[in-house]
Each structure stands twice: as C-alpha cells, then as structure tokens.
Design an enzyme around this catalytic site. Structure first.
Site, short mmCIF file in Angstrom:
data_model
loop_
_atom_site.label_atom_id
_atom_site.label_comp_id
_atom_site.label_asym_id
_atom_site.label_seq_id
_atom_site.Cartn_x
_atom_site.Cartn_y
_atom_site.Cartn_z
N LEU A 103 0.80 -1.23 0.00
CA LEU A 103 0.00 0.00 0.00
C LEU A 103 0.84 1.28 0.00
O LEU A 103 0.29 2.37 -0.12
CB LEU A 103 -0.96 0.01 1.18
N TYR A 139 -1.32 8.35 14.47
CA TYR A 139 -2.26 7.37 13.91
C TYR A 139 -3.60 8.04 13.59
O TYR A 139 -4.11 7.91 12.48
CB TYR A 139 -2.45 6.22 14.92
#
Length: 292
Positions: free
Chosen positions: A37, A125
């Site tokens: 990815l 995150y």
C-alpha cells in the site's frame, strides 16, 4: 455475484471478512504480500486487474505508539493509499467501504461522538486516519467511511483480549488503565455489518458512519470482563486481581482520547438494528478462541 476486493485480508478484520463475504459474492483478498500500500501504482494496477464491484479497505497501519516514530509510513498506508483507492473506485463507478477509527476525536466531548462532530486527533495514527477520510471524500462519491473502535478478534497477530489472556496465565495481578472509555468491538460483528452494508448499498446512503458494539467500558472494565468470561469457559489462569490505574501511571508514546464512545443511531437506521452489546461479542469471541 459481486466481485469484492478486500485489502488487509490477513488482519483480524480481514480474516473475518474472508469468512463471511463469500456468502454474497466472489472475494479477492490481498494482503501485504500481494499489495504494497506504500506503492501508488501497485494499488492502481491491482484494482484495474481485479475490476471489482466494490472495494473494502480493511488494511491500515494500526501500531498506534509506533506511528509516533514512523509518521511517513503511517501516512502512506492510512492517508495516501485510501485516496488512491478512492480515485480508482471513482473511475470504475463502484463503492468503497473504508474502515476508520474513533481516534479521529480528541476525547474531550464526554458524550457519544456523532459522525458530524468536529475531529481533532491527538496522535499520528489518528491524524493519518483522518487524512485518509478526507482523501476519500475528495476523490470519490460512492463511499462508506465506517469509524470503529477497540477492535479485537480471533484472527490477526494480537489484540487486547489476547494480550490479557497471555498475561493472565502467569501473573496474579495486572494493572490496567481505568480512565479511558470506549466500546470494545468484536471483528465478527463488524464484518457482519460490512457484509450487510454491501448488500444494502445505494448512492444515497454514502457518507461517514460509526459502528462499534453497544455499551461502554474502560480498558479496566474490559480486562475484568475478559477474565470473568474466560474463567467461566474453563481457561487456566493465574490472575487474581485487576488493579485500576490512571493514564499518567501508564505513559505511552501516543496520547489517547479519554472518551471515544461513538454514537450508533445513524448506522442502526441503515442496518435496521443496533449492534450487539460488547459483552455479548466478547463471550462469542472467547468461546471460539477456547475451542481452537
């Protein structure tokens, strides 16, 4: 039959999806080995080769503390990749179902977060996941962004439930944070909801939703419940006591929201029912894990 492309197929949610989605279509699952990815062209190539009818992006960089020291990698997987997936879905005029997180919020609200509440992530995150949501919204029309929280399941490498069971085998007491509140979410319940959303999907329901198990708990409450349920099933545990502690007593590289409960009314209207209670999900998960 629909062709369903699932990313992150080896993760705990991806494994659940791989078991359920074949009931509604042909599943093409890709993990890290099949799709990197961090490589935009690889993402485009896979989607164009598979030519799916729907994409479920369950892949993510989820190491919350490690992300603080690997912001570029977290950004590549959580922010840039979803935008590219969304661009390719737009070209094919197909829907994208993307899994996001409660950590897009700062936890200061004190009551369940609506999908329309202002976001303000506290850590790398959360920031990268929010950037991924924005990239999707800017790149395609047919999307369902599904925010979830405190996810655990039988599959995958590790999660809070498995960690507690491992520690409880040989420790008489464990200290667990009691001032962070959320909703533990069983991957099987989340995967069932995603499966239902694929079958129900119409462009008019596109948007951001939250899906967690019902009810709320602290990490301390969750740990106590894990040991109670595990002992009922017959697990051999040494644990005698769970000691509640505060967040400052357990410092971590990433700050976490103190209260990240997500409101479930909006998704319940689409699915026709509220999610099962988190304790029910925990019982099902432990029963399956114990049987292995």
């Amino acid at each position: 039959m629909k062709r369903i492309l699932v990313t992150g197929v080896n993760g705990q949610l991806g494994q659940e999806l791989s078991g359920i989605l074949p009931t509604i279509g042909e599943v093409i699952g890709v993990g890290r080995a099949e799709l990197d990815l961090t490589q935009p062209e690889a993402i485009r190539q896979v989607i164009n080769e598979v030519k799916p009818d729907v994409v479920v992006n369950s892949a993510a960089y989820t190491a919350v503390d490690k992300a603080e020291s690997e912001p570029e990698l977290a950004n590549a997987i959580n922010a840039i990749a979803p935008g590219i997936i969304a661009e390719e879905c737009e070209k094919l005029a197909i829907p994208l179902i993307h899994v996001s997180t409660d950590y897009v919020f700062d936890g200061s609200k004190g009551s369940p977060y609506q999908d329309t509440d202002p976001t303000d992530p506290l850590n790398v995150y959360g920031k990268t996941k929010l950037a991924g949501e924005i990239a999707i919204q800017n790149s395609c029309q047919n999307y369902l962004i599904l925010r979830t929280a405190w996810v655990y399941g039988v599959g995958g490498k590790g999660n809070f439930v498995k960690t507690m069971l491992r520690l409880g085998k040989d420790r008489p007491e464990i200290r667990v944070v009691a001032d962070q509140i959320g909703s533990p979410t069983y991957t099987l319940d989340l995967a069932n909801a995603i499966t239902q959303l694929i079958t129900l999907y119409q462009p008019e329901i596109a948007g951001i939703y939250s899906y967690t198990n019902s009810g709320i708990a602290s990490w301390y409450d969750f740990a106590v419940a894990i040991f109670e349920e595990a002992k009922i099933l017959g697990w051999d545990l040494q644990i005698q006591r769970v000691i509640p502690i505060t967040t400052p007593e357990y410092p971590t590289p990433a700050r976490r929201p103190a209260y990240s409960v997500l409101a479930g009314e909006k998704i319940a209207k689409v699915l026709g029912t509220f999610a099962p209670h988190w304790r029910q999900g925990l019982r099902k998960m432990l029963t399956e894990l114990y049987a292995q």
